[in-house]
Design a protein around this motif. Structure first.
Motif, short mmCIF file in Angstrom:
data_model
loop_
_atom_site.label_atom_id
_atom_site.label_comp_id
_atom_site.label_asym_id
_atom_site.label_seq_id
_atom_site.Cartn_x
_atom_site.Cartn_y
_atom_site.Cartn_z
N MET A 37 -1.90 0.97 9.46
CA MET A 37 -2.36 0.29 8.25
C MET A 37 -2.36 1.21 7.02
O MET A 37 -3.28 1.18 6.23
CB MET A 37 -3.78 -0.23 8.45
CG MET A 37 -4.00 -1.03 9.70
SD MET A 37 -3.52 -2.74 9.46
CE MET A 37 -4.89 -3.34 8.47
N GLY A 38 -1.36 2.01 6.86
CA GLY A 38 -1.27 2.83 5.64
C GLY A 38 -1.87 4.21 5.75
O GLY A 38 -1.62 5.07 4.90
N SER A 39 -2.66 4.44 6.80
CA SER A 39 -3.28 5.75 6.96
C SER A 39 -2.24 6.85 7.15
O SER A 39 -2.51 8.02 6.88
CB SER A 39 -4.20 5.77 8.18
OG SER A 39 -5.33 4.97 7.97
N GLU B 86 0.83 -1.20 0.00
CA GLU B 86 0.00 0.00 0.00
C GLU B 86 0.87 1.26 0.00
O GLU B 86 0.61 2.22 -0.73
CB GLU B 86 -0.93 -0.01 1.21
CG GLU B 86 -1.94 1.11 1.10
CD GLU B 86 -2.97 1.08 2.19
OE1 GLU B 86 -3.11 0.04 2.86
OE2 GLU B 86 -3.61 2.12 2.37
N ARG C 238 -1.82 9.46 4.53
CA ARG C 238 -2.93 10.34 4.14
C ARG C 238 -3.27 11.39 5.19
O ARG C 238 -4.21 12.17 5.01
CB ARG C 238 -4.17 9.50 3.81
CG ARG C 238 -3.98 8.65 2.54
CD ARG C 238 -5.21 7.83 2.22
NE ARG C 238 -5.48 6.83 3.21
CZ ARG C 238 -5.10 5.55 3.14
NH1 ARG C 238 -4.40 5.12 2.12
NH2 ARG C 238 -5.40 4.72 4.11
N GLN D 20 2.38 2.35 -3.24
CA GLN D 20 1.46 3.04 -4.16
C GLN D 20 1.16 4.47 -3.72
O GLN D 20 0.45 5.20 -4.40
CB GLN D 20 0.14 2.26 -4.25
CG GLN D 20 0.31 0.96 -5.01
CD GLN D 20 -0.95 0.09 -4.95
OE1 GLN D 20 -1.92 0.46 -4.30
NE2 GLN D 20 -0.91 -1.05 -5.61
#
Lengths: 239, 239
Positions: B143-145, B35, B148, B38
């Motif tokens: 978890m990838g947050s 993740e 963002r 990307q």
């Protein structure tokens, strides 16, 4: 001094089968133990490095070294208590009930028990595959709430099938919970961390609810089950 | 094969001071790494037991044994990536901001970052004493947050003093949040796990909010900071 049989009994309580066999569970830490001593739980034995000034027959003073031998924690906190597992009361269907479909993480279950306590949920019902609520890691995470929530391990599918109130289920693609009419009684089902609610349970859900996503998050991600429970309980209870 | 200097660099990144010095942080696990690859994060090096089919100069195939030497986890999960710490963007005061006053637990910070992502919070601001968001345990929990949400470590008291929008603060004895007019912009301050919001910060709060307790819980207990953040963000964003 600790006897070999005491050490063997206490350390066996790490495992669910021995907790069930002896009907006992372990609590560690002065603060939590003090709180549980004031609850209606029945103490089996207290092992402590400093006296709690309770009935001498229930308290065994031990050394730090002995505590280390029986503690489940990396850094033992002065005392370890063994309590009797309380009897489970009958489920009260006249109020909102929370149900867990195979929640596996002890921290999540502990947090959900605290949430049930905060939001006045009397009954938490768990599928048989849900982590045991007397698991030491769950107990550490509940901070005493375990004594105020009635937790039953049942055949969840049968319970929901027979239930006459609404079975709400938390799904990624359910109805916007903010726009759903939430009744004062019913069952709110939360699913497993990785797989959500199982197909068998899904088939007996009457109302699928969802917490809308406001950010630009990927569709494959979800909120953690404990934080989702927090938001949904708040929606049921807010006024 | 791993060189000694590679091992030394990677293991040093467990510590905040070396993360800051090298401007690098570690991510583990195939799913999270994929993740992040990307996202707009810049990869420094990927150490993996199975190829990701990315540019060969960025990928180093290693053995399970080598992975075990560099992993921060008890059960390493096939790959470990080192990414560059991204630049912090300017804080956008036209939207709701979440602020943390000395949140110390990596799991709580990770959960709060995921919540910010879910509820569309662009800016998370943290007091200098808040746990570092590039701490490996925080990264595992996000978890990838993390890619963002724009996370700034600042002098929180000064920021809030200068802030022209409302400073909301979560307190045990604040106004019922369900009956509070919550504006679309402002700063929501959440306090430390044990002590809540500090006195210095409290003095610059304009609106004290509280999640009412529905159960028969003792007054000394509170909701966990991450679950309280979940409920409060839901209240700000619900419509």
């Amino acid at each position: 001094m600790l006897s070999k049989s005491q050490i063997k009994l206490i350390t066996s309580l790490k495992q669910k089968k021995y907790r069930l066999q002896h009907e006992l569970f372990v609590v560690e830490g002065v603060k939590t133990i003090k709180e549980l001593l004031q609850s209606n739980l029945v103490l089996h034995k207290l092992y402590t490095t400093e006296t709690f000034n309770i009935d001498a027959k229930d308290e065994i003073l031990i050394s730090e070294a002995d505590l280390k031998r029986i503690s489940f924690l990396k850094s033992p906190n002065k005392a370890l208590a063994v309590f009797k597992i309380p009897e489970v009361k009958q489920i009260d269907k006249s109020k909102l009930i929370v149900a867990l479909d195979d929640v596996r993480d002890p921290g999540n279950l502990g947090t959900i028990i605290r949430l049930c306590d905060w939001f006045g949920i009397r009954d938490l019902i768990c599928s048989k595959e849900t982590v045991d609520c007397f698991n030491p890691k769950v107990i550490q995470a509940t901070m005493g709430s375990i004594t105020r929530v009635n937790i039953s391990y049942i055949d969840l599918a049968s319970f929901l099938k027979d239930n006459q109130t609404t079975n709400y289920g938390a799904f990624m693609d359910g109805k916007n919970v903010y726009q759903t009419n939430l009744l004062e009684k019913g069952v709110l089902v939360m699913g497993n961390e990785a797989n959500g609610i199982s197909q068998e349970i899904e088939s007996v859900i009457n109302e699928r609810v969802s917490i809308p996503r406001f950010g630009n998050i990927r569709a494959t991600e979800s909120l953690n089950v404990a934080t989702a429970t927090a938001v949904l309980l708040s929606e049921f209870k807010r006024r």
